[in-house]
Design an enzyme around this catalytic site. Sequence first.
Site, PDB file in Angstrom:
ATOM      1  CB  SER A   1      -0.925  -0.049   1.227  1.00 49.21           C
ATOM      2  OG  SER A   1      -1.839   0.989   1.192  1.00 49.21           O
TER       3      SER A   1
ATOM      4  CG  ASP B   1      -4.251  -2.091   0.685  1.00 50.19           C
ATOM      5  OD1 ASP B   1      -4.514  -0.893   0.741  1.00 50.19           O
ATOM      6  OD2 ASP B   1      -3.264  -2.600   1.234  1.00 50.19           O
TER       7      ASP B   1
END
Lengths: 681, 382
Positions: free
Chosen positions: A38, A157
Amino acid sequence: MNLSFAGCGFLGIYHVGVACCFRQYAPHLCLNKVSGASAGALAACSLVLDLPLGETTSDVLRVAIEARKRSLGPFNPSFNIHNLLLEGLEKFLPDDAHVRVSGKLHVSLTRVRDGKNVIVSQFDSREELIQVLLASAFIPIFSGILPPKFKGVRYMDGGYSDNLPTLDENTITVSPFCGESDICPRDDSSQLFHINIANTSIELSKHNIYRMVRILFPPKPEVLSNMCKQGFDDALRFLHRNNLINCTRCLAVQSTFVVSETLDENLEYDPQCKECRQHRQEALVSNMPDTVLSIFQEAIDSANKGLLNWLFKHRGMKLLSVLSLPYTLPADIVYATITKLNLIPTVKAAPMILSRNITDFNIVAAVGTQFETKSLQFSALGNSLVPVNALVPAHCTTCSPITNNQRFMATAPQIGNTFWDMSKYFMDQVSHVLNKLNNKREQLSAKITCQLAVTEYGGTDVEACQDTLSTKNKMNLNFTLNLDDSDLPISQSPGRKFTSSKLLQRRPSLTINRTDTGEDDTFEHILQVTSHHETIMAYYYLDENNKVKVTEIFDVTDSDSPIVQTSHEREFNKNLEFDDDWDESTWTTTHALDDRMYLDERRRSLGETSEYSLEDLLDKDASNLFSDPESEWTGTYKIEEPEDDDDLIPTTDLRPESEQPEQPIYVRACTVPSFTFQNDS
Amino acid sequence: MFAVTDRGSSQTIARQQVTSWFSPDWLTWNKYSEGMLRTLEKKILQIVKTAYRGWYVDIGPVVGPADKIWTISFNTDSPNTPLVLLHGLGAGVALWCLNLDAFAASRPVYAFDLLGFGRSTRPQFSNDATEAEQQMVKSIEEWRREMKLESFVLLGHSMGGFLAAAYALSYPDHVKHLVLADPWGFPEKPPEFKELPLWIRTLSYMLQPFNPLTGIRVAGPLGPWIINTLRSDITKKYAAALEQQELIPQYIYQCNSQTPSGESAFHAMMSGFGWAKNPMVKRIDQMRKDVPITLLYGSRSWIDHSATDIIKNKRIDSYFKLQVITGAGHHVYADKPEAFNQIVLEACSHADRSVKNKHLALMPSHDESEKTESDAGSRSNQ
């Protein structure tokens, strides 16, 4: 030792601080594998690519401020984090980014199909790299509906499966949450209970609860600035505790090797080295680089200044805006859903600039003759900044044709937006002008030059990167030519972009006392600080006894710039430089041509280009003068000059290949761009 | 010894029958069962190669009317200084499974569930910090008396470290060496200077009356799952040694799903968000000078290191050794078992040497790697 950055949304600003510290005090650590998920992946990417810190900071701040603007913050439907990230990546990533990060950058992803963790480290194209980074920061629904695809598979993610990917035992983990990580804030809490979410250890403290909320809701710029500083301090403390801060001399001296041995050495800490100790002492009291700090200061100022901001700061206004949510939100949602479904291509850029021009004009007219020149200056600055930001969206939208119908639909909500922007801008301008009426003139002009310098540098940097990275070897060649000016005059380079006299000033010359020039010139100043990350080189050579030596220079002397270094320390370094007898003129005349020819030949025979090849060449003697500022080299090797290479190729044939002594090539496992050459053969 | 063990299990059966009479098993929210805990512990301890023996030590009325402490022992016939292990909050004897073999190779090892934790009885502790601490210390002392141990090396982790230090304060004669593995409750609570938003302060204020592990009990059947999600790291630490991944979270759940008695004692000793009411740094100078201390923690552990310096300064004229294990976190013993074992064994041999120096003439020399048949037998029975 590898680095690993935890995913953390808007807390990613913490990683910027950590990266600052690593570049400044432990650049050798940035050369290993860097992993992340991320926001951590974005930080890791910019660390591997050596992106200018100031600009990455301002990009993070831009996204954060954008998110804070709207009702419901980042959850407002018209806030599109995905596009904002895409814009940033498109802007900052150089063309050969995928080549440079492959094998070094490890991005943690979660496969949507089965929720398994996947770590990607090979990227075939720049687009692929961008896709992976975007996928790693993709939170379903928050960022969009459909996760991005990478090689035909959808990923989201990395924080869902492995938020802190550790590649091996000796991974330095960086997390903005207080917990069991190597570099993390140490809250003053009891530190007993902690949880472990997706491999990230998070202590159950009040501060961490606050931070958890700030993952998706960015805080005020002041708080972001503090987080960044905290990252810097925590990283510094870690380096200090683990004796990883060393001086240049120490690092350069100890890494002379017998070749047969493994090159994967651990930097040992020598407690006897006086300079090391001094460096460490100095590091303890140091602060973030000024480039980053000034960007924060600007963001904070812009958030606090202006009539509107002043108005909205009051509790009553806050309450009012919360109460008006039920009325404004449906309108927002309707607008956003229409735009999100791509019924209307976003045409933001053009009307914005238009409105600004109009307002500028109005203000200039209103203020009168006395302040006319100044506000013109100001608006000129405003305009020059807008196109830079607007470039990407404008470019995107031109591709898709807009029908008449859609255009009408598109402009309907835009009119309101434009008016809003106009009125806001007007308010800002009025408050600014009112401020200026009271303030002194000097302050204004000083500020403008400084800002101009920043933008100019940023623009040229991006341009230069994109244009010239593919032809790096040529640039390197140019580098030597500049060195001995008698050989080839500067005017011979036709492809030069920078023609101003200012730029000629910062071409490389082997003057040692450069620090005095850097003090008054702001452009020099900024250059020196921003480009301090080109701090490492490794080279391999045969000495007089035909023994291959491996020498690495971990140059920490970017602190030569007067901002970072005290005058006392500079003095100290200067004394060190003249330890050895070294004559610039004799060296350049005897060695430069020879080496250049040889280098050229090597490049040909190896079929491999080296990023640092000529720098290495120079730094062989730079090992004698440790504190030559890095900024000089980085400033020029970006200059493109394709012709000279061809001119020089014939000269390399003077010596047949067979007469060359055997040249072993030693490539380090950590993929330091390296080059082999012989001193005098 | 087996009689005692069997009595424990028969009690379990009786209790299970009673509960199932009133409400069927699947209807109860709390999934604690003593039998389950016993089986889980046994399964985890299967990875320990050395034979062990487990039984309830009856320490009489210390806190409750009749307190029993679940104890396991290894290599009790060795002449070397015994090692006594005190676990941390929410843990139990089985979590030492990665270290027991190494410890037991050279000396007797005793590990027990602290009173109010794991399989030991769960009496009602006092609500006063000092009193609760004294009750805990007294239970350890009674256990020692029952076990007839004269002197031993005392190793405590986390909360166990705090109790070990408290015990060494009260009964320094029996502690040959104090090994504190990332102990809790040493530093003082610093004044809060950072102002946090109101809602966070409200939240933390509201959470204060609850016992630290209430969430697990409230979760009921979801407890093991919650432990596995929130503390996946613990499971991972044991993954290399244990084949069945679900054992550890289930064991931790079973240890903590009963009446929170030891936990409430901890809650009484705690102030604020996990600080000690009577921090050890204030009292460490009262400890007798001849008690050697080894303090070890993981480099990633987030325990406040400022306390370490204070201890160092306060115990300047007695043995104090600080060891940092790189790459380990709070659960040092499971993160880097080899390094941990080595440090502990060093401390133990230090204790051995000091004992030998004192009674050089009296001590008969024995073979260290002696193993007994009875232990092997008990293992096969288990």
